[in-house]
Design a protein around this motif. Structure first.
Motif, PDB file in Angstrom:
ATOM      1  N   SER A  97       0.692   0.989   0.504  1.00  0.00           N
ATOM      2  CA  SER A  97       0.188   1.508  -0.541  1.00  0.00           C
ATOM      3  C   SER A  97       0.436   3.771  -0.672  1.00  0.00           C
ATOM      4  CB  SER A  97      -0.826   1.092  -0.190  1.00  0.00           C
ATOM      5  OG  SER A  97      -2.150   1.482   0.721  1.00  0.00           O
ATOM      6  N   ASN A 169     -12.186   4.512   3.886  1.00  0.00           N
ATOM      7  CA  ASN A 169     -11.702   5.000   5.310  1.00  0.00           C
ATOM      8  C   ASN A 169     -11.998   6.695   5.578  1.00  0.00           C
ATOM      9  OD1 ASN A 169     -10.825   5.610   7.851  1.00  0.00           O
ATOM     10  ND2 ASN A 169      -8.401   5.608   6.363  1.00  0.00           N
ATOM     11  N   ASP A 196      -8.495   2.595  -4.712  1.00  0.00           N
ATOM     12  CA  ASP A 196      -7.940   2.354  -4.098  1.00  0.00           C
ATOM     13  C   ASP A 196      -8.657   1.807  -2.590  1.00  0.00           C
ATOM     14  OD1 ASP A 196      -6.859   2.185  -0.766  1.00  0.00           O
ATOM     15  OD2 ASP A 196      -6.609   4.215  -0.260  1.00  0.00           O
ATOM     16  N   TYR A 199      -9.000  -2.729   1.914  1.00  0.00           N
ATOM     17  CA  TYR A 199      -9.351  -3.200   2.921  1.00  0.00           C
ATOM     18  C   TYR A 199     -10.047  -3.815   2.471  1.00  0.00           C
ATOM     19  CZ  TYR A 199      -8.221   1.047   5.435  1.00  0.00           C
ATOM     20  OH  TYR A 199      -7.263   2.152   6.809  1.00  0.00           O
ATOM     21  N   THR A 226      -2.699  -3.192   0.037  1.00  0.00           N
ATOM     22  CA  THR A 226      -1.575  -3.140   1.279  1.00  0.00           C
ATOM     23  C   THR A 226      -1.788  -4.482   1.655  1.00  0.00           C
ATOM     24  OG1 THR A 226      -1.454  -1.411   2.648  1.00  0.00           O
ATOM     25  CG2 THR A 226      -3.365  -2.230   2.546  1.00  0.00           C
ATOM     26  N   SER A 228      -0.882  -3.775   5.050  1.00  0.00           N
ATOM     27  CA  SER A 228      -0.629  -3.134   5.867  1.00  0.00           C
ATOM     28  C   SER A 228      -2.083  -3.521   6.888  1.00  0.00           C
ATOM     29  CB  SER A 228      -1.290  -2.038   6.071  1.00  0.00           C
ATOM     30  OG  SER A 228      -0.157  -0.808   5.515  1.00  0.00           O
ATOM     31  N   LYS A 229      -2.836  -3.827   6.418  1.00  0.00           N
ATOM     32  CA  LYS A 229      -4.321  -4.648   6.707  1.00  0.00           C
ATOM     33  C   LYS A 229      -4.699  -5.300   7.392  1.00  0.00           C
ATOM     34  CE  LYS A 229      -4.635   0.079   6.904  1.00  0.00           C
ATOM     35  NZ  LYS A 229      -4.757   1.432   7.749  1.00  0.00           N
ATOM     36  N   ARG A 237       5.573  -1.084   6.215  1.00  0.00           N
ATOM     37  CA  ARG A 237       4.981  -0.152   4.998  1.00  0.00           C
ATOM     38  C   ARG A 237       5.071  -1.395   3.619  1.00  0.00           C
ATOM     39  NH1 ARG A 237       2.508   1.831   6.405  1.00  0.00           N
ATOM     40  NH2 ARG A 237       2.553   3.260   4.580  1.00  0.00           N
TER      41      ARG A 237
HETATM   42  C1  LIG Z   1      -7.984   4.015   2.333  1.00  0.00           C
HETATM   43  C2  LIG Z   1      -6.911   3.935   2.396  1.00  0.00           C
HETATM   44  N1  LIG Z   1      -5.914   3.787   1.522  1.00  0.00           N
HETATM   45  C3  LIG Z   1      -4.574   3.876   1.796  1.00  0.00           C
HETATM   46  C4  LIG Z   1      -4.426   3.638   3.031  1.00  0.00           C
HETATM   47  C5  LIG Z   1      -1.976   3.860   2.791  1.00  0.00           C
HETATM   48  O1  LIG Z   1      -2.227   2.204   4.295  1.00  0.00           O
HETATM   49  P1  LIG Z   1      -0.387   1.871   3.944  1.00  0.00           P
HETATM   50  O2  LIG Z   1       0.173   3.348   3.741  1.00  0.00           O
HETATM   51  O3  LIG Z   1      -0.301   1.174   5.213  1.00  0.00           O
HETATM   52  O4  LIG Z   1      -0.591   0.712   3.044  1.00  0.00           O
HETATM   53  C6  LIG Z   1      -5.101   3.452   3.879  1.00  0.00           C
HETATM   54  C7  LIG Z   1      -4.213   3.502   5.559  1.00  0.00           C
HETATM   55  O5  LIG Z   1      -5.237   3.744   6.767  1.00  0.00           O
HETATM   56  C8  LIG Z   1      -6.036   4.115   3.838  1.00  0.00           C
HETATM   57  O6  LIG Z   1      -7.105   3.578   4.709  1.00  0.00           O
END
Ligand SMILES: Cc1ncc(COP(=O)(O)O)c(C=O)c1O
Length: 367
Positions: A97, A169, A196, A199, A226, A228-229, A237
């Motif tokens: 993301s 974050n 964003d 999470y 995302t 990713s989490k 990615r």
């Molecule tokens: C608040 C927030 N947005 C976006 C991201 C980007 O994550 P990714 O590129 O892995 O989707 C992170 C990653 O730690 C995040 O903490």
């Protein structure tokens, strides 16, 4: 003939590079430790590892590695479209993301434009803003979280983007639906609001808002998410944004033709279908947050209630504590670069990892 390297613009030269959490390999190499003995709680990853279904999807996709991926991500967008109730043309896939955040700044910011974000908000907002020669406007936090009225007051005719991380974050703070909606309604329609939600899946269902549904009402709203989490695919990615189709069209013009690789697309498709994995990840996270909060309380350390898969704990000389933890093979994240020099951010691990961290922390703090 000159030997000097070409000069990048001043706004690039002035950027401070994003510093990722240390990897297990880095620490094993530097400290001569067995990688298996190292606990990494530094990058808000899912500690459970990928599900067997996801691993099988990756293996199947690997057999086609000589082919370019589907640059339009047809199958994944179709699945997301069905899941989210939006048109596939409203979805942009990203290389994480993070890519969506970058694409938004690439498409909408010119040098001299302004983008607004909160103090202690995710570090990529200022970075992506400044990389375009645009001006980052940081609005002081309130109780470590976003002060939305103050962010609204910071909007000027030069504002092109407002970033809101929900949850944020590294603070784990969260804005409830009614307050968020009132804020979105107050933002001028010519300003892109990037919400964003990296999470989002860690929020309890009752805490979630209908952000994707709001996109139909607000053509200036971009919701990023995302895999990713909670979906556990950080290494691959892959993330996505949901937005008005005209905004998506702009992001698609500036993105690389094949920005999301085939393994990631296949894995995300499998992960999306596996809601049990996400539910179990959320449950594990809930238990882990409680375990860490209890551990911090027992050590007399202040911590912030978190809505993410990580938590901030106040340890005083955070750099020293970080180094002591590292020496014991436990990697966490210093957050001085977020204006929080006395705090450490700890990602929620498996129960045994959290336990090991708490034990090492007690020693590091001389308790
Ligand atoms: C608040 C927030 N947005 C976006 C991201 C980007 O994550 P990714 O590129 O892995 O989707 C992170 C990653 O730690 C995040 O903490």
């Amino acid at each position: 003939m000159t030997t000097a390297a070409p000069a990048a613009p001043a706004y690039v030269r002035e950027l401070a590079r994003y510093i990722p959490g240390k990897s297990i390999e880095d620490v094993a190499r530097d400290l001569h430790l067995d990688p298996k003995s190292i606990v990494k709680l530094a990058s808000n990853e899912n500690p459970r590892g990928p599900s067997p279904g996801v691993l099988a999807a990756i293996a199947a996709a690997a057999a086609e590695a000589t082919r370019y991926p589907d640059g339009n991500g047809f199958a994944l967008k179709a699945a997301l479209s069905g899941r989210l109730g939006v048109d596939p043309a409203q979805i942009v896939l990203g290389n994480g993301s993070n890519d969506i955040l970058e694409l938004a700044t690439q498409a909408f910011l010119r040098p001299g434009d302004e983008a607004i974000y909160a103090q202690h908000a995710f570090a990529v907002y200022p970075l992506a803003t400044r990389a375009r020669g645009a001006i980052g406007v940081e609005v002081p936090a309130k109780n470590f979280g976003h002060d939305l009225p103050r962010m609204r007051a910071a909007v000027t005719p030069r504002t092109r983007i407002v970033f809101v991380a929900n949850p944020n974050n590294p603070t784990g703070t969260f804005v409830a639906a009614a307050e968020l909606l009132a804020f979105i309604e107050s933002i001028p329609p010519e300003v892109l609001l990037v919400l964003d939600e990296a999470y989002n899946e860690y929020l309890e269902p009752a805490d979630r808002c209908d952000s994707v549904g709001w996109v139909a009402r607000f053509p200036n709203l971009l919701v990023s998410r995302t895999f990713s989490k909670a979906h556990g695919l950080a290494a691959l990615r892959i993330g996505y944004g949901v937005m008005n189709a005209d905004v998506a069209d702009m992001l698609n013009r500036v993105r690389q033709p094949f920005n999301v690789n085939a393994l990631a697309q296949a894995a995300a498709l499998a992960a999306l279908a596996d809601s049990a994995y996400v539910d179990a990840s959320r449950a594990l996270n809930r238990t882990g947050l409680a375990q860490l909060a209890a551990g911090f309380a027992a050590l007399g350390l202040p911590s912030l209630p978190s809505h993410g898969n990580f938590v901030l704990v106040k340890v005083g000389d955070a750099d020293q504590v970080y180094q002591r933890l590292l020496a014991q093979g436990v990697i966490v994240r210093p957050v001085a670069n977020y204006g929080l020099p006395e705090w450490l951010r700890v990602s929620v691990g498996l129960g045994a990892e959290n336990e090991r961290f708490l034990a090492v922390l007690a020693t590091a703090m001389g308790r």
